[in-house]
Design a protein around this motif. Structure first.
Motif, PDB file in Angstrom:
ATOM      1  N   GLU A 128      53.962  39.320  57.501  1.00 59.27           N
ATOM      2  CA  GLU A 128      53.513  38.657  56.283  1.00 59.27           C
ATOM      3  C   GLU A 128      53.437  39.623  55.110  1.00 59.27           C
ATOM      4  OE1 GLU A 128      50.632  35.031  57.861  1.00 59.27           O
ATOM      5  OE2 GLU A 128      49.716  36.858  57.054  1.00 59.27           O
ATOM      6  N   LEU A 129      53.697  39.076  53.919  1.00 64.58           N
ATOM      7  CA  LEU A 129      53.552  39.805  52.666  1.00 64.58           C
ATOM      8  C   LEU A 129      52.731  38.940  51.718  1.00 64.58           C
ATOM      9  CD1 LEU A 129      54.347  42.074  50.630  1.00 64.58           C
ATOM     10  CD2 LEU A 129      56.423  40.747  50.142  1.00 64.58           C
ATOM     11  N   TRP A 130      51.537  39.428  51.348  1.00 68.05           N
ATOM     12  CA  TRP A 130      50.660  38.706  50.436  1.00 68.05           C
ATOM     13  C   TRP A 130      50.749  39.351  49.062  1.00 68.05           C
ATOM     14  CZ3 TRP A 130      47.815  34.305  51.378  1.00 68.05           C
ATOM     15  CH2 TRP A 130      47.712  33.895  52.707  1.00 68.05           C
ATOM     16  N   LEU A 131      51.061  38.549  48.045  1.00 67.49           N
ATOM     17  CA  LEU A 131      51.212  39.033  46.675  1.00 67.49           C
ATOM     18  C   LEU A 131      50.051  38.539  45.825  1.00 67.49           C
ATOM     19  CD1 LEU A 131      55.006  38.224  46.205  1.00 67.49           C
ATOM     20  CD2 LEU A 131      53.967  40.312  47.121  1.00 67.49           C
ATOM     21  N   ARG A 132      49.683  39.332  44.827  1.00 70.31           N
ATOM     22  CA  ARG A 132      48.558  38.979  43.973  1.00 70.31           C
ATOM     23  C   ARG A 132      48.817  39.380  42.531  1.00 70.31           C
ATOM     24  NH1 ARG A 132      43.266  42.438  44.098  1.00 70.31           N
ATOM     25  NH2 ARG A 132      43.239  41.360  42.077  1.00 70.31           N
ATOM     26  N   GLY A 133      47.966  38.908  41.625  1.00 71.89           N
ATOM     27  CA  GLY A 133      47.978  39.326  40.239  1.00 71.89           C
ATOM     28  C   GLY A 133      46.802  40.237  39.959  1.00 71.89           C
ATOM     29  N   THR A 134      46.607  40.555  38.687  1.00 73.70           N
ATOM     30  CA  THR A 134      45.522  41.450  38.312  1.00 73.70           C
ATOM     31  C   THR A 134      44.170  40.738  38.289  1.00 73.70           C
ATOM     32  OG1 THR A 134      45.922  41.000  35.968  1.00 73.70           O
ATOM     33  CG2 THR A 134      47.022  42.925  36.927  1.00 73.70           C
ATOM     34  N   PHE A 135      44.158  39.425  38.078  1.00 72.59           N
ATOM     35  CA  PHE A 135      42.895  38.698  38.034  1.00 72.59           C
ATOM     36  C   PHE A 135      42.251  38.683  39.414  1.00 72.59           C
ATOM     37  CE2 PHE A 135      43.691  35.704  34.150  1.00 72.59           C
ATOM     38  CZ  PHE A 135      43.839  36.821  33.332  1.00 72.59           C
ATOM     39  N   GLY A 136      40.931  38.682  39.448  1.00 71.73           N
ATOM     40  CA  GLY A 136      40.233  38.506  40.708  1.00 71.73           C
ATOM     41  C   GLY A 136      40.394  37.085  41.215  1.00 71.73           C
ATOM     42  N   GLY A 137      40.131  36.876  42.506  1.00 70.45           N
ATOM     43  CA  GLY A 137      40.254  35.545  43.093  1.00 70.45           C
ATOM     44  C   GLY A 137      41.131  35.566  44.322  1.00 70.45           C
TER      45      GLY A 137
ATOM     46  N   ALA B 146      39.275  42.282  40.759  1.00 66.64           N
ATOM     47  CA  ALA B 146      40.264  42.410  39.691  1.00 66.64           C
ATOM     48  C   ALA B 146      40.909  43.787  39.693  1.00 66.64           C
ATOM     49  CB  ALA B 146      39.604  42.143  38.342  1.00 66.64           C
ATOM     50  N   LEU B 147      42.142  43.842  39.178  1.00 64.93           N
ATOM     51  CA  LEU B 147      42.883  45.091  39.016  1.00 64.93           C
ATOM     52  C   LEU B 147      43.020  45.412  37.529  1.00 64.93           C
ATOM     53  CD1 LEU B 147      45.801  44.471  41.567  1.00 64.93           C
ATOM     54  CD2 LEU B 147      43.698  45.800  41.947  1.00 64.93           C
ATOM     55  N   PRO B 148      43.397  46.650  37.176  1.00 63.36           N
ATOM     56  CA  PRO B 148      43.579  46.993  35.758  1.00 63.36           C
ATOM     57  C   PRO B 148      44.631  46.104  35.086  1.00 63.36           C
ATOM     58  CG  PRO B 148      43.490  48.982  37.092  1.00 63.36           C
ATOM     59  CD  PRO B 148      43.546  47.834  38.057  1.00 63.36           C
ATOM     60  N   GLU B 149      44.347  45.721  33.851  1.00 58.22           N
ATOM     61  CA  GLU B 149      45.219  44.818  33.106  1.00 58.22           C
ATOM     62  C   GLU B 149      46.291  45.582  32.328  1.00 58.22           C
ATOM     63  OE1 GLU B 149      45.458  41.513  32.812  1.00 58.22           O
ATOM     64  OE2 GLU B 149      43.948  41.275  34.366  1.00 58.22           O
ATOM     65  N   GLN B 150      47.352  44.874  31.992  1.00 61.54           N
ATOM     66  CA  GLN B 150      48.346  45.348  31.038  1.00 61.54           C
ATOM     67  C   GLN B 150      47.841  44.945  29.652  1.00 61.54           C
ATOM     68  OE1 GLN B 150      52.203  43.546  31.605  1.00 61.54           O
ATOM     69  NE2 GLN B 150      53.257  45.392  30.942  1.00 61.54           N
ATOM     70  N   PRO B 151      47.381  45.880  28.829  1.00 67.61           N
ATOM     71  CA  PRO B 151      46.715  45.485  27.578  1.00 67.61           C
ATOM     72  C   PRO B 151      47.685  44.834  26.604  1.00 67.61           C
ATOM     73  CG  PRO B 151      47.058  47.862  27.639  1.00 67.61           C
ATOM     74  CD  PRO B 151      47.445  47.342  28.992  1.00 67.61           C
ATOM     75  N   PRO B 152      47.217  43.817  25.862  1.00 65.68           N
ATOM     76  CA  PRO B 152      48.070  43.211  24.830  1.00 65.68           C
ATOM     77  C   PRO B 152      48.269  44.181  23.676  1.00 65.68           C
ATOM     78  CG  PRO B 152      45.846  42.343  24.694  1.00 65.68           C
ATOM     79  CD  PRO B 152      45.895  43.193  25.927  1.00 65.68           C
ATOM     80  N   LEU B 153      49.421  44.067  23.000  1.00 63.88           N
ATOM     81  CA  LEU B 153      49.661  44.906  21.833  1.00 63.88           C
ATOM     82  C   LEU B 153      48.798  44.446  20.659  1.00 63.88           C
ATOM     83  CD1 LEU B 153      53.517  45.516  21.792  1.00 63.88           C
ATOM     84  CD2 LEU B 153      51.720  46.773  22.982  1.00 63.88           C
ATOM     85  N   VAL B 154      48.382  45.388  19.846  1.00 66.20           N
ATOM     86  CA  VAL B 154      47.639  45.081  18.622  1.00 66.20           C
ATOM     87  C   VAL B 154      48.652  44.727  17.547  1.00 66.20           C
ATOM     88  CG1 VAL B 154      46.076  45.990  16.877  1.00 66.20           C
ATOM     89  CG2 VAL B 154      45.770  46.632  19.284  1.00 66.20           C
TER      90      VAL B 154
ATOM     91  N   GLN C 216      49.261  38.356  35.999  1.00 63.90           N
ATOM     92  CA  GLN C 216      47.817  38.153  36.013  1.00 63.90           C
ATOM     93  C   GLN C 216      47.403  37.132  37.064  1.00 63.90           C
ATOM     94  OE1 GLN C 216      47.389  37.071  31.844  1.00 63.90           O
ATOM     95  NE2 GLN C 216      46.606  39.107  31.344  1.00 63.90           N
ATOM     96  N   ARG C 217      48.158  36.026  37.153  1.00 60.32           N
ATOM     97  CA  ARG C 217      47.759  34.956  38.077  1.00 60.32           C
ATOM     98  C   ARG C 217      48.904  33.963  38.239  1.00 60.32           C
ATOM     99  NH1 ARG C 217      46.260  30.116  35.332  1.00 60.32           N
ATOM    100  NH2 ARG C 217      46.527  30.363  33.084  1.00 60.32           N
ATOM    101  N   LEU C 218      48.810  33.136  39.253  1.00 61.65           N
ATOM    102  CA  LEU C 218      49.685  31.985  39.437  1.00 61.65           C
ATOM    103  C   LEU C 218      49.248  30.880  38.487  1.00 61.65           C
ATOM    104  CD1 LEU C 218      51.717  30.137  41.003  1.00 61.65           C
ATOM    105  CD2 LEU C 218      49.891  29.791  42.695  1.00 61.65           C
ATOM    106  N   GLY C 219      50.196  30.330  37.723  1.00 62.45           N
ATOM    107  CA  GLY C 219      49.869  29.279  36.775  1.00 62.45           C
ATOM    108  C   GLY C 219      50.186  27.878  37.268  1.00 62.45           C
ATOM    109  N   HIS C 220      51.449  27.640  37.696  1.00 62.90           N
ATOM    110  CA  HIS C 220      51.810  26.295  38.146  1.00 62.90           C
ATOM    111  C   HIS C 220      53.031  26.343  39.054  1.00 62.90           C
ATOM    112  CE1 HIS C 220      54.271  26.585  34.328  1.00 62.90           C
ATOM    113  NE2 HIS C 220      55.194  26.079  35.138  1.00 62.90           N
TER     114      HIS C 220
END
Length: 381
Positions: A74-83, A154-162, A186-190
């Motif tokens: 098995e391979l479990w994949l995740r995003g940076t958001f907790g959950g 949660a994991l470290p985020e990719q910061p948005p550009l200013v 970051q997360r699964l959306g749909h």
């Protein structure tokens, strides 16, 4: 799931031009069930089988996933958001989509669902442990509802550009150089699914899981026969959630169309796309902005030909927004961006596709010649 509390208000309709020029006509589908069995909180993860987990992991890292767990099977994949994780890929003889898993709002929902559907609550092998109820939707697709007491941190985020705008200057004496790196998921959306029994499948998700419709699409000249696509969200009351967690559309096939994963912003989408292109992956369609849901999008094919989407800046709806109605067309898929591709539409002819169409036309389902011709016309418009 992205969510934002909103103030309580009377139901708002698409006639107020909130998200669609058209609303329902008298007697049309209301887009929600009066008394659903449960109301799921969100998508939890998607389940796949693939023969080569090493190759799957290479693409996953290039696309921007982090690895939650890896075993021989098995391979479990995740995003940076907790959950919860975003995806599990199990070793199998062929590459195939198994089904979606939705997250129960509370543990008692599993017992309620099991009693209503004649299913059983079972333990599942997920990082941290959990339990689930597994059912078949009217298309025959396995659907899990899961409850996991332990959540990923949660994991470290990719910061948005200013960004500087025409009237606001937030960055001075500094340049913009987004790194050429994977778009950090970051997360699964749909997830988008195709079905030959659209009306029955739609009602099953509304009645069983408590989902509600954000937007319906119908075929030109066939509105009286009902919608052929629905963008469906979770119902968390006054909490505004993703415009769609699930999308269903009528077609000759059954099962997976694509899945979408949120990233930080447009630069993350674009720089991550350059990173994927440099490594030889195939873009299916993008970059652009959708109409239903408003997401910035970019679609890619993985080595097993599954379609995955990077997205950012999607709409958030609370429960008091009624469904919009719009005609289905290829040109209606985006506000701006390159023309929609045949690959994205699944319109590239092949012997397998022709067999799929012939099987559907001979079967006991909702795809008859008039519907098929209407879909072909919509996708060429």
């Amino acid at each position: 799931m992205s969510h934002t509390p909103v103030n309580g208000a009377a139901p708002q309709t698409p006639h107020q031009d909130l998200h669609s020029e058209l609303g329902a006509l008298r007697g049309e589908h209301p887009g929600r069930a009066r008394n659903p069995v449960i109301k799921v909180a969100d998508l939890a993860w998607l389940e796949f089988e693939k023969p080569d987990l090493d190759r799957a992991e290479v693409f996953a890292r290039d696309f921007g996933f982090a690895i939650a767990a890896r075993t021989e099977r098995e391979l479990w994949l995740r995003g940076t958001f907790g959950g919860s994780p975003c995806m599990v890929i199990r070793r199998g003889r062929a590459s195939r989509f198994i089904g979606p898993a939705f997250r129960a709002a509370e543990r008692a929902d599993l017992d309620r669902l099991a009693r209503a559907t004649g299913s059983t609550v079972q333990d599942i092998d997920v990082p941290g442990g959990g339990q689930s109820v597994t059912m078949l939707d009217p298309s025959g697709l396995p659907v899990r509802v899961v409850y996991c007491a332990q959540q990923l941190s949660a994991l470290p985020e990719q910061p948005p550009l200013v960004l500087n705008t025409g009237t606001e200057f937030r960055r001075t004496n500094a340049t913009q150089r987004p790194p050429r790196e994977p778009s950090r998921i970051q997360r699964l959306g749909h997830v988008v699914l195709e079905t030959r029994v659209f009306a029955r499948t739609l009602d099953w998700y509304l009645d069983t899981l408590g989902l509600i419709v954000s937007d319906f699409l119908f075929l030109d000249g066939q509105r009286e026969r009902g919608p052929t696509m629905a963008f469906i969200r979770c119902d968390q009351g006054s909490v505004a959630v993703d415009h769609h967690t699930l999308a269903l559309h009528l077609g000759p096939g059954t099962g997976y169309v694509h899945s979408a994963y949120q990233v930080t912003d447009l630069d993350a989408i674009a720089a991550g796309g350059e990173y994927l292109a440099e490594r030889g992956y195939k873009r299916s369609w993008g970059i652009g902005r959708h109409i239903q849901g408003s997401q910035l999008f970019d679609y890619w094919r993985d080595p097993d030909h599954f379609m995955l989407e990077h997205f950012a800046d999607g709409d958030l709806f609370s429960c008091d927004l009624e469904p919009g109605w719009a005609p289905m067309s290829a040109s209606g898929l985006a506000q701006w961006g390159p023309p929609v591709t045949r690959d994205f539409l699944g319109a590239n002819p092949s012997p397998a596709k022709l067999r799929e169409v012939m099987t559907a036309l001979r079967g006991d389902n909702e795809l008859d010649p008039a519907r098929l011709l209407g879909l072909m016309k919509a996708m060429s418009a």
